[in-house]
Design a protein around this motif. Sequence first.
Motif, PDB file in Angstrom:
ATOM      1  N   ASN A   1       0.835  -1.197   0.000  1.00 17.98           N
ATOM      2  CA  ASN A   1       0.000   0.000   0.000  1.00 17.98           C
ATOM      3  C   ASN A   1       0.874   1.254   0.000  1.00 17.98           C
ATOM      4  N   PRO A   2       0.300   2.409  -0.355  1.00 19.82           N
ATOM      5  CA  PRO A   2       1.100   3.631  -0.454  1.00 19.82           C
ATOM      6  C   PRO A   2       1.726   4.099   0.857  1.00 19.82           C
ATOM      7  N   ARG A   3       1.339   3.510   1.966  1.00 21.82           N
ATOM      8  CA  ARG A   3       1.944   3.863   3.252  1.00 21.82           C
ATOM      9  C   ARG A   3       3.109   2.944   3.608  1.00 21.82           C
ATOM     10  N   GLY A   4       3.427   2.022   2.701  1.00 18.81           N
ATOM     11  CA  GLY A   4       4.582   1.157   2.929  1.00 18.81           C
ATOM     12  C   GLY A   4       4.262  -0.153   3.603  1.00 18.81           C
ATOM     13  N   GLU A   5       2.991  -0.480   3.760  1.00 17.35           N
ATOM     14  CA  GLU A   5       2.623  -1.762   4.370  1.00 17.35           C
ATOM     15  C   GLU A   5       2.547  -2.825   3.289  1.00 17.35           C
ATOM     16  N   ARG A   6       3.355  -3.844   3.434  1.00 19.24           N
ATOM     17  CA  ARG A   6       3.334  -4.965   2.490  1.00 19.24           C
ATOM     18  C   ARG A   6       2.326  -5.978   3.013  1.00 19.24           C
ATOM     19  N   TYR A   7       1.313  -6.235   2.215  1.00 18.84           N
ATOM     20  CA  TYR A   7       0.321  -7.232   2.584  1.00 18.84           C
ATOM     21  C   TYR A   7       0.925  -8.613   2.341  1.00 18.84           C
ATOM     22  N   SER A   8       0.520  -9.567   3.134  1.00 16.59           N
ATOM     23  CA  SER A   8       1.034 -10.928   2.984  1.00 16.59           C
ATOM     24  C   SER A   8      -0.118 -11.906   3.173  1.00 16.59           C
ATOM     25  N   PRO A   9       0.085 -13.150   2.746  1.00 17.97           N
ATOM     26  CA  PRO A   9      -0.963 -14.153   2.981  1.00 17.97           C
ATOM     27  C   PRO A   9      -1.293 -14.294   4.467  1.00 17.97           C
TER      28      PRO A   9
END
Length: 150
Positions: free
Chosen positions: A91-99
Amino acid sequence: MQIWVDADACPNVIKEMLFRAATRTGTSVTLVANQPLKVPPSPLIRTLRVQAGFDVADNEIVRRCEAGDLVITADIPLAAEVIEKGAAALNPRGERYSPETIRERLTMRDFMDTLRASGIQTGGPAALGPRDRQLFAAELDKWLLSARRG
């Protein structure tokens, strides 16, 4: 490997970072939106204009992205779908989504939607700040480095 951007809601400062990263690393970036976008002239940076409508851009990103690609989005359901396809989501705030984290994020999103539907004011997200931009740049660099190695 390429980067897909859910561009209708993506902050301009994030787009600029992506343009610089594309040039620096030779990575293709495609911005998907339902309105015309201005991008710098580059064979690495493209726009894909879709018709206006609910989730039209999201559906096109899901259809076109492949395992190993990166999708930039703040849309949690979109992130969940591309993760299922084997793509990464940031996301644009730097949070990497993961399973491992996406189910929790979907549950919280649904809970907040329920609160808003019942009339409770939940407020919106804070403005994108310098810390968010730093986190985004760091996570983008991590993905680019791992994609080059992979």
